[in-house]
Design a protein around this motif. Structure first.
Motif, PDB file in Angstrom:
ATOM      1  N   LYS A   5       0.812  -1.214   0.000  1.00 21.05           N
ATOM      2  CA  LYS A   5       0.000   0.000   0.000  1.00 21.05           C
ATOM      3  C   LYS A   5       0.844   1.262   0.000  1.00 21.05           C
ATOM      4  O   LYS A   5       0.481   2.247  -0.599  1.00 21.05           O
ATOM      5  CB  LYS A   5      -0.938   0.027   1.210  1.00 21.05           C
ATOM      6  N   GLN A   6       1.947   1.257   0.716  1.00 17.35           N
ATOM      7  CA  GLN A   6       2.802   2.436   0.816  1.00 17.35           C
ATOM      8  C   GLN A   6       4.251   1.994   0.904  1.00 17.35           C
ATOM      9  O   GLN A   6       4.545   0.891   1.348  1.00 17.35           O
ATOM     10  CB  GLN A   6       2.480   3.241   2.075  1.00 17.35           C
ATOM     11  N   ILE A   7       5.139   2.885   0.489  1.00 11.74           N
ATOM     12  CA  ILE A   7       6.565   2.634   0.696  1.00 11.74           C
ATOM     13  C   ILE A   7       7.179   3.854   1.363  1.00 11.74           C
ATOM     14  O   ILE A   7       6.615   4.951   1.330  1.00 11.74           O
ATOM     15  CB  ILE A   7       7.324   2.314  -0.610  1.00 11.74           C
ATOM     16  N   GLN A   8       8.324   3.636   1.961  1.00 10.91           N
ATOM     17  CA  GLN A   8       9.144   4.704   2.526  1.00 10.91           C
ATOM     18  C   GLN A   8      10.515   4.556   1.904  1.00 10.91           C
ATOM     19  O   GLN A   8      11.018   3.441   1.776  1.00 10.91           O
ATOM     20  CB  GLN A   8       9.219   4.557   4.044  1.00 10.91           C
ATOM     21  N   VAL A   9      11.119   5.647   1.505  1.00 12.82           N
ATOM     22  CA  VAL A   9      12.474   5.619   0.974  1.00 12.82           C
ATOM     23  C   VAL A   9      13.396   6.087   2.087  1.00 12.82           C
ATOM     24  O   VAL A   9      13.216   7.188   2.635  1.00 12.82           O
ATOM     25  CB  VAL A   9      12.612   6.530  -0.272  1.00 12.82           C
ATOM     26  N   ALA A  10      14.369   5.258   2.452  1.00 14.61           N
ATOM     27  CA  ALA A  10      15.290   5.567   3.550  1.00 14.61           C
ATOM     28  C   ALA A  10      16.648   5.986   2.991  1.00 14.61           C
ATOM     29  O   ALA A  10      17.158   5.366   2.057  1.00 14.61           O
ATOM     30  CB  ALA A  10      15.439   4.366   4.462  1.00 14.61           C
ATOM     31  N   PHE A  11      17.208   7.033   3.564  1.00  8.82           N
ATOM     32  CA  PHE A  11      18.516   7.551   3.191  1.00  8.82           C
ATOM     33  C   PHE A  11      19.459   7.389   4.367  1.00  8.82           C
ATOM     34  O   PHE A  11      19.142   7.819   5.477  1.00  8.82           O
ATOM     35  CB  PHE A  11      18.454   9.061   2.905  1.00  8.82           C
TER      36      PHE A  11
END
Length: 144
Positions: A5-11
């Motif tokens: 449903k959703q993603i998060q992009v991690a740096f």
């Protein structure tokens, strides 16, 4: 199998807030409201042990369409080319000189924020032009 449903992009980065605020400006993202009971994130951060202060930063698309971005402090520096990068799609649907002008205008807007221009990848038989850039910590991204 359920769909994502959703993603998060991690740096991974050295200075999460600095990098996160850069990306807020690039994308028009906003940080979340401070936790309940705190007037600001600075007030909240002062309650944390020193090793946890300024260890992360998050922001999201105010329209709710784009992924959340999460920036986390890591001890090691960047040494090689990113294996994943963001394409900031400012020239979608544009071709030729009109696309180049749009890419150059966005590049000019981002340089005062701390971005660096790396190189122009000119159009070929398969791809339209894009500009390779670096963020404030040297992470590559493209204006496409």
């Amino acid at each position: 199998m359920a769909s994502v449903k959703q993603i998060q992009v991690a740096f991974d980065c050295a200075s999460p807030e600095r990098v996160g605020r850069f990306w807020c400006e690039v994308l028009g993202y906003v940080p979340p409201a401070p936790p309940e009971g705190f007037a600001s994130w600075d007030d909240f951060t002062r309650t944390l042990p020193p090793e946890q202060q300024d260890s992360w930063f998050a922001c999201s698309d105010p329209t709710g369409v784009g992924p959340r971005l999460y920036f986390q402090r890591v001890p090691e520096g960047k040494v090689t080319k990113n294996r994943l990068h963001l394409d900031v799609r400012v020239g979608t649907g544009l071709v030729g000189a009109e696309r180049l002008a749009t890419l150059e205008a966005e590049c000019a807007r981002l340089i005062p924020l701390g971005a660096k221009r790396v190189r122009l990848l000119p159009a070929d038989e398969e791809n339209e032009s894009c500009l390779v850039m670096q963020d404030v910590e040297g992470n590559e991204f493209c204006l496409s």
